[in-house]
Design a protein around this motif. Structure first.
Motif, short mmCIF file in Angstrom:
data_model
loop_
_atom_site.label_atom_id
_atom_site.label_comp_id
_atom_site.label_asym_id
_atom_site.label_seq_id
_atom_site.Cartn_x
_atom_site.Cartn_y
_atom_site.Cartn_z
N GLU A 184 -39.71 -26.55 29.63
CA GLU A 184 -39.78 -25.12 29.29
C GLU A 184 -38.96 -24.34 30.31
O GLU A 184 -38.83 -24.75 31.46
CB GLU A 184 -41.24 -24.62 29.21
CG GLU A 184 -42.09 -24.95 30.39
CD GLU A 184 -43.58 -24.70 30.15
OE1 GLU A 184 -44.00 -24.32 29.06
OE2 GLU A 184 -44.33 -24.88 31.12
N ASP A 185 -38.41 -23.24 29.85
CA ASP A 185 -37.59 -22.40 30.72
C ASP A 185 -37.73 -20.98 30.20
O ASP A 185 -37.14 -20.61 29.18
CB ASP A 185 -36.13 -22.88 30.64
CG ASP A 185 -35.21 -22.01 31.49
OD1 ASP A 185 -35.64 -20.95 31.97
OD2 ASP A 185 -34.04 -22.40 31.66
N ALA A 197 -32.03 -24.72 23.09
CA ALA A 197 -32.82 -25.43 24.09
C ALA A 197 -34.00 -26.18 23.50
O ALA A 197 -34.31 -27.30 23.90
CB ALA A 197 -33.31 -24.45 25.15
N PHE A 198 -34.68 -25.55 22.51
CA PHE A 198 -35.95 -26.11 22.04
C PHE A 198 -35.95 -26.50 20.56
O PHE A 198 -37.00 -26.83 19.99
CB PHE A 198 -37.09 -25.11 22.30
CG PHE A 198 -37.07 -24.52 23.69
CD1 PHE A 198 -37.12 -25.35 24.80
CD2 PHE A 198 -36.99 -23.16 23.89
CE1 PHE A 198 -37.10 -24.82 26.08
CE2 PHE A 198 -36.96 -22.60 25.17
CZ PHE A 198 -37.01 -23.44 26.27
N GLY A 199 -34.79 -26.37 19.93
CA GLY A 199 -34.66 -26.86 18.55
C GLY A 199 -35.05 -25.87 17.46
O GLY A 199 -34.78 -26.09 16.29
N ARG A 201 -35.72 -21.39 16.68
CA ARG A 201 -35.56 -20.02 17.20
C ARG A 201 -36.84 -19.46 17.82
O ARG A 201 -36.79 -18.57 18.66
CB ARG A 201 -35.17 -19.07 16.05
CG ARG A 201 -33.80 -19.29 15.53
CD ARG A 201 -33.55 -18.44 14.29
NE ARG A 201 -32.45 -19.01 13.50
CZ ARG A 201 -31.19 -18.86 13.81
NH1 ARG A 201 -30.84 -18.15 14.84
NH2 ARG A 201 -30.25 -19.43 13.07
N ASP A 202 -37.99 -19.94 17.35
CA ASP A 202 -39.24 -19.35 17.80
C ASP A 202 -40.10 -20.32 18.63
O ASP A 202 -41.28 -20.09 18.81
CB ASP A 202 -40.04 -18.81 16.59
CG ASP A 202 -40.21 -19.85 15.50
OD1 ASP A 202 -39.65 -20.95 15.62
OD2 ASP A 202 -40.91 -19.55 14.52
N HIS A 203 -39.49 -21.40 19.11
CA HIS A 203 -40.23 -22.30 20.01
C HIS A 203 -39.90 -21.94 21.46
O HIS A 203 -38.79 -21.52 21.74
CB HIS A 203 -39.83 -23.76 19.77
CG HIS A 203 -40.35 -24.31 18.48
ND1 HIS A 203 -40.24 -25.64 18.13
CD2 HIS A 203 -40.99 -23.71 17.45
CE1 HIS A 203 -40.78 -25.82 16.94
NE2 HIS A 203 -41.25 -24.67 16.50
N VAL A 204 -40.89 -22.11 22.33
CA VAL A 204 -40.64 -21.77 23.74
C VAL A 204 -40.62 -23.01 24.65
O VAL A 204 -40.50 -22.87 25.86
CB VAL A 204 -41.68 -20.75 24.26
CG1 VAL A 204 -41.56 -19.44 23.50
CG2 VAL A 204 -43.10 -21.30 24.19
N ARG A 205 -40.74 -24.19 24.09
CA ARG A 205 -40.66 -25.42 24.90
C ARG A 205 -40.48 -26.64 24.01
O ARG A 205 -40.68 -26.58 22.80
CB ARG A 205 -41.92 -25.59 25.76
CG ARG A 205 -43.18 -25.92 24.97
CD ARG A 205 -44.38 -26.10 25.88
NE ARG A 205 -44.70 -24.89 26.63
CZ ARG A 205 -45.33 -23.84 26.11
NH1 ARG A 205 -45.72 -23.84 24.85
NH2 ARG A 205 -45.59 -22.77 26.83
N TRP A 206 -40.09 -27.72 24.68
CA TRP A 206 -40.16 -29.04 24.05
C TRP A 206 -41.27 -29.79 24.76
O TRP A 206 -41.19 -30.04 25.96
CB TRP A 206 -38.85 -29.83 24.25
CG TRP A 206 -37.97 -29.90 23.06
CD1 TRP A 206 -36.68 -29.45 22.97
CD2 TRP A 206 -38.28 -30.49 21.78
NE1 TRP A 206 -36.19 -29.71 21.71
CE2 TRP A 206 -37.14 -30.35 20.96
CE3 TRP A 206 -39.42 -31.12 21.23
CZ2 TRP A 206 -37.09 -30.80 19.64
CZ3 TRP A 206 -39.37 -31.56 19.92
CH2 TRP A 206 -38.22 -31.41 19.15
#
Ligand SMILES: [Zn+2]
Length: 257
Positions: A184-185, A197-199, A201-206
């Motif tokens: 996460e960043d 970064a996370f695949g 538009r509305d995700h905040v982490r992997w």
């Protein structure tokens, strides 16, 4: 009058599309665990055009059919229970609304975006600040929600708080099993940046392999169940399962309040 005509036409088109699909995919190779329909194959779905994914009748996807099969095979709903359901998917909303044993609480941060026309009202609930008493739910379902929540540890501790001791939850998220640790960043805040970064538009982490540890951190007993791989290849195709999805079955221990 115009409104009525438009509505009817729209309905007719929908019915026609459904009839056409049913005819096109007629067969008994695959079986929907949710609506019990049989077809030659499920439909293609998603940006990556996944094959054998969507039920032509109820619209269920791989993850819905897997979770429901898990609930059924493990007899998780076998007594009267209070169920808190975040971001209620229509297939589950319809199912749970009709099960007599369930006192159903569907909720979302944005309830107005739902147009289910069902008898159960969807409540406005912030998962990081759940407006219910401690120990008040037997079952909590949170399917692909936590990857959207910046403060996920706070959300998890709220899920733990409102669950009764001995109660359980199923908390599914997309996981990259190639990552040991969750990535996460929070300096990435744009849709474009998050997509890259996370695949999505509305995700905040992997989430990585440590997802279960994050749940355990707040007190849950976590069972990471590779339930899908207890089925043969033929059965996995038959039910249209995603073979990489594990079930995260969390319990609140009896000795915790
Ligand atoms: Zn179905």
């Amino acid at each position: 009058m115009m409104g009525f005509t438009k509505f009817s036409l729209k309905e007719k088109h929908r019915e026609y599309r459904k009839w056409r699909k049913e005819k096109l995919f007629k067969g008994d190779v695959v079986h929907c665990t949710i609506c019990n329909s049989n077809y030659r194959e499920f439909g293609i779905f998603g940006n990556t055009k996944r094959k054998n994914a969507q039920c032509h009748n109820c619209g269920s996807l791989e993850r819905h059919r897997l979770v429901w099969k898990y609930i059924q095979d493990n007899e998780l709903i076998n007594e009267p229970m209070r169920l808190l359901h975040f971001a209620p998917e229509k297939v589950f909303y319809n199912l749970f609304s009709d099960i007599l044993e369930i006192e159903y609480f569907p909720c979302d941060l944005f309830p107005h975006v739902y147009n289910y026309k069902g008898k159960t009202k969807i409540m406005e609930v912030d998962i990081t600040k759940i407006p219910f008493d401690d120990n008040s739910f037997d079952f909590i379902l949170c399917n692909h929600v936590l990857e959207h929540i910046p403060h996920d540890q706070l959300a998890m501790s709220e899920l733990f708080r409102v669950m009764r001791p001995g109660g359980f939850g199923i908390f599914q998220v997309p996981i990259d099993y190639n990552r040991e640790a969750t990535y996460e960043d929070f300096s990435i805040t744009t849709e474009k940046g998050r997509l890259k970064a996370f695949g999505r538009r509305d995700h905040v982490r992997w989430y990585g392999k440590d997802y279960k540890d994050r749940l355990a951190n707040v007190g849950f007993e976590v069972k990471e169940d590779d339930f899908v791989n207890t089925f043969s290849k033929e059965e996995q195709f038959k039910y249209g399962f995603d073979t990489s999805e594990k079930i995260y079955h969390c319990r609140k221990p009896y000795n915790r309040k």
